[in-house]
Write an enzyme that holds these catalytic residues in place. Structure first.
Site, PDB file in Angstrom:
ATOM      1  CG  LEU A 497      10.512 -50.616  33.800  1.00 23.34           C
ATOM      2  CD1 LEU A 497      10.135 -51.825  34.636  1.00 23.34           C
ATOM      3  CD2 LEU A 497      11.719 -50.911  32.930  1.00 23.34           C
ATOM      4  CG  ASP A 498       7.807 -44.523  33.180  1.00 24.31           C
ATOM      5  OD1 ASP A 498       7.250 -45.374  32.474  1.00 24.31           O
ATOM      6  OD2 ASP A 498       7.428 -43.340  33.282  1.00 24.31           O
ATOM      7  CG  MET A 500       4.508 -51.060  36.704  1.00 22.21           C
ATOM      8  SD  MET A 500       4.689 -52.622  35.855  1.00 22.21           S
ATOM      9  CE  MET A 500       4.740 -53.765  37.211  1.00 22.21           C
ATOM     10  CB  CYS A 501      10.411 -48.841  38.912  1.00 24.96           C
ATOM     11  SG  CYS A 501      10.523 -50.505  38.209  1.00 24.96           S
ATOM     12  CB  THR A 502      10.173 -45.974  43.603  1.00 30.72           C
ATOM     13  OG1 THR A 502       9.102 -46.739  44.153  1.00 30.72           O
ATOM     14  CG2 THR A 502      10.238 -44.630  44.296  1.00 30.72           C
TER      15      THR A 502
END
Length: 631
Positions: A497-498, A500-502
């Site tokens: 998740l970290d 894939m997200c900015t």
């Protein structure tokens, strides 16, 4: 008290239409700005249809009062000109020495009317336009004057003959306020030479009070006395358009030279007091119109004093496509709106999550679950209803992600193509590199301005792409992909998740968004926005190619990189292939990992690097005696 002294009625009454103030607002913003110089205004006095309750003629001001052309050919009405003095602050308006202002206006009128008696009628207006609250303070004066030592007394009322002929003459000579009757009763235009042999002075009277002429009579008698001081008795015909015309034999008594005057003219307000009037239009004008002018006001205040050369029109008319309605997209949209941009289209394929509203300024808690692009567009219109904001839910085909549904992805490509085609500027604000690739290629195909912003944890990149030109590709700034020696690939699959997200410090997005918009605004001030050299300057300052900011050291660097001839997004081979094949090019790019490498020449570059590595590996030093070794 001398009962035979001639009395006077109000010269002219003013009626100011709301359209006058609306036009004043526009002129203040676009023409006057910070100037308090006089602005000519015009009106006509209709004396044909005075009601019985009216005390006299009226000065009616509306939006056309600022345009002299509107008053050509006005039949029967008497056209008069005036001057508007609009002050920049309410303090200036209030502190103006009103009597001195009147005396200064009198000097102008006196000098003009000595040569042409018909110039003795004019009016002036002082005002302050509070364009934030839409309140307008104003005070109108019709300058009336008479020498202090000149007294005008009525000898007797006399019969008046030939009224209809004089009325017809005035109707045919709409610019004349007075005429003369010679000893035979012939009507003559007023002139200095004709005064001596005249029998009567005829005045176009604006008063509607029985047997009481307008205060403008003072002006005409003063000029008459100046031209013929020896004539101390004159018959004066006061000509009105109705049947109330009358005539007096007047005695003009002067006790000295004409050098000091009594000057009056300030209009009384509705309560009969010598005070200004105020008009509050905030409740009458369309709120959208107020908002429209208020947005322009904030920008034009900049233009008045700080940056007079700025072209606000080109900013207002630009059509902007924002790809990515996340943190950057929200901040960029708001900053564009603050600069006066009116047409914005936002594109995104996701929905608002619970974590978004605290960082993404166009969303609230109640928006969770709604489509981002449409919700952001609606939020812009709530802030400013005149925004032409549109939200488009769209998944952009990504290089490195093979096609799974060709029909669907082809439609998405075609939609993206049309969006880029009908906008002037493209902002690339998406989360991944591969999402930015296809819009960058299409923008080169269509020669569009591209502003790119990308975020790291405590750093950011803002840049403008060089604009591809098939006829001249020699000196061009690089694009987002020009520093890469590999084609963008899938960076999202199998990521945590970290990843894939900015993940970024909250303030970084604001810095990047603000500088991205400011870079665009500076660029738009150039006569030609195509391939403006890096570092070129205009009145707003430098126009860099790239801005790289580092929040950990609070530093900013301005960099420049040229276009790379093997770039996967802007090289000639890529752009020409996309332009020629369209969807087939995109399909090949997505399905075949090697297609873009081969087409751009990056595969050859990779081979050269591999060959160079092999050569270095084979270069083995075994015998020290062949070299001069420094120990």
């Amino acid at each position: 008290m001398d009962l035979n002294r001639l009395k006077y009625a109000t010269p002219l009454q003013s009626f100011v239409d709301t359209t006058f103030f609306q036009e004043l607002s526009r002129i203040k913003l676009d023409i006057l700005k910070l100037s308090s110089e006089g602005q000519k205004i015009y009106t006509s006095v209709n004396l044909e249809n005075l009601s019985k309750s009216s005390v006299g003629g009226s000065i009616f001001l509306n939006s056309q009062s600022f345009d002299q052309e509107c008053w050509h050919g006005v039949e029967k009405d008497v056209v008069i000109s005036g001057t508007l003095y609009n002050f920049n602050t309410i303090e200036e308006f209030k502190s103006l020495d009103k009597q001195k202002f009147l005396e200064d206006r009198f000097k102008d009128v006196w000098e003009r009317s000595k040569h042409d008696i018909n110039q003795a009628v004019s009016f002036d207006m002082i005002s302050f336009a509070d364009l934030k609250r839409y309140k307008f303070y104003y005070w109108l004066c019709v300058t009336c004057f008479i020498p202090q030592l000149l007294s005008v007394n009525i000898i007797k009322k006399v019969p008046i003959d030939g009224v209809e002929e004089i009325q017809k003459w005035f109707n045919m000579h709409s610019k004349e306020w007075v005429c003369l009757l010679d000893k035979k009763g012939h009507i003559l235009k007023y002139s200095v030479d004709a005064v001596e042999n005249s029998r009567a002075l005829c005045i176009r009277d604006t008063s509607n009070v029985p047997e009481t002429p307008s205060t403008l009579t003072k002006n005409f008698l003063s000029i008459f006395n100046y031209h013929y001081p020896a004539k101390n008795q004159i018959m004066v015909n006061f000509i009105r358009t109705n049947d109330s015309s009358f005539a007096y034999d007047l005695k003009l008594s002067s006790e000295g030279t004409i050098d000091r005057f009594k000057v009056s003219g300030w209009e009384r307000n509705a309560q009969g007091k010598l005070l200004p009037r105020v008009t509050d239009l905030s409740a009458l004008i369309d709120p959208l119109k107020i908002a429209d002018q208020s947005v322009d006001l904030n920008l034009k205040l900049m233009k008045w004093r700080v940056a007079p050369e700025i072209n606000l029109k080109v900013i207002k008319e630009i059509k902007v496509l924002i790809l990515g309605a996340g943190t950057l997209g929200c901040y960029v949209s708001r900053t564009l709106m603050a600069w006066g941009v009116r047409t914005v289209t936002l594109v995104d394929n996701s929905t608002v999550s619970f974590s978004n509203p605290v960082r993404q300024s166009l969303f609230g808690f109640d928006d969770v679950g709604k489509p981002k692009a449409e919700t952001a567009a609606n939020a812009l219109k709530k802030v400013f209803p005149l925004m032409d904001a549109t939200g488009v839910e769209l998944s952009i085909p990504m290089i490195g992600h093979p096609i799974t549904n060709e029909e669907k992805e082809k439609k998405e490509f075609e939609k993206l193509y049309e969006l880029i085609k009908c906008h002037d500027v493209i902002f690339l604000l998406m989360d991944s590199r591969e999402t930015r690739w296809l819009p960058a290629v299409l923008a080169n195909v269509m020669g569009k301005v591209v502003i790119n912003a990308a975020l790291g944890f405590d750093s950011y990149l803002v840049m403008r792409h060089g604009i591809y030109d098939a006829n001249d590709d020699s000196e061009r700034l690089g694009c987002y992909f020009c520093n890469d020696v590999v084609v963008p690939m899938d960076s999202l699959t199998d990521k945590t998740l970290d990843q894939m997200c900015t993940v970024t410090r909250p303030g970084v997005a604001l810095l990047a968004a603000a500088q991205a918009v400011e870079l665009l605004v500076s660029l738009l001030q150039q006569k030609a926005v195509h391939n403006v050299p890096a570092g070129e300057k205009n009145f707003l300052g430098c126009i860099p190619h790239q801005i790289r900011g580092f929040l950990n050291e609070f530093t900013t660097l301005k960099l420049e990189t040229p276009a790379y001839k093997h770039c996967s997004a802007c090289s000639s081979a890529i752009v020409q292939e996309c332009e020629e094949l369209g969807w087939e090019f995109v399909k090949n790019s997505l399905n075949n990992p090697d297609y873009i490498e081969e087409l751009s020449g990056l595969r050859d570059v990779k081979r050269e690097v591999e060959n160079l590595t092999e050569d270095i590996t084979e270069w083995n030093i075994d015998e020290e005696e062949e070299f001069d070794i420094i120990r």
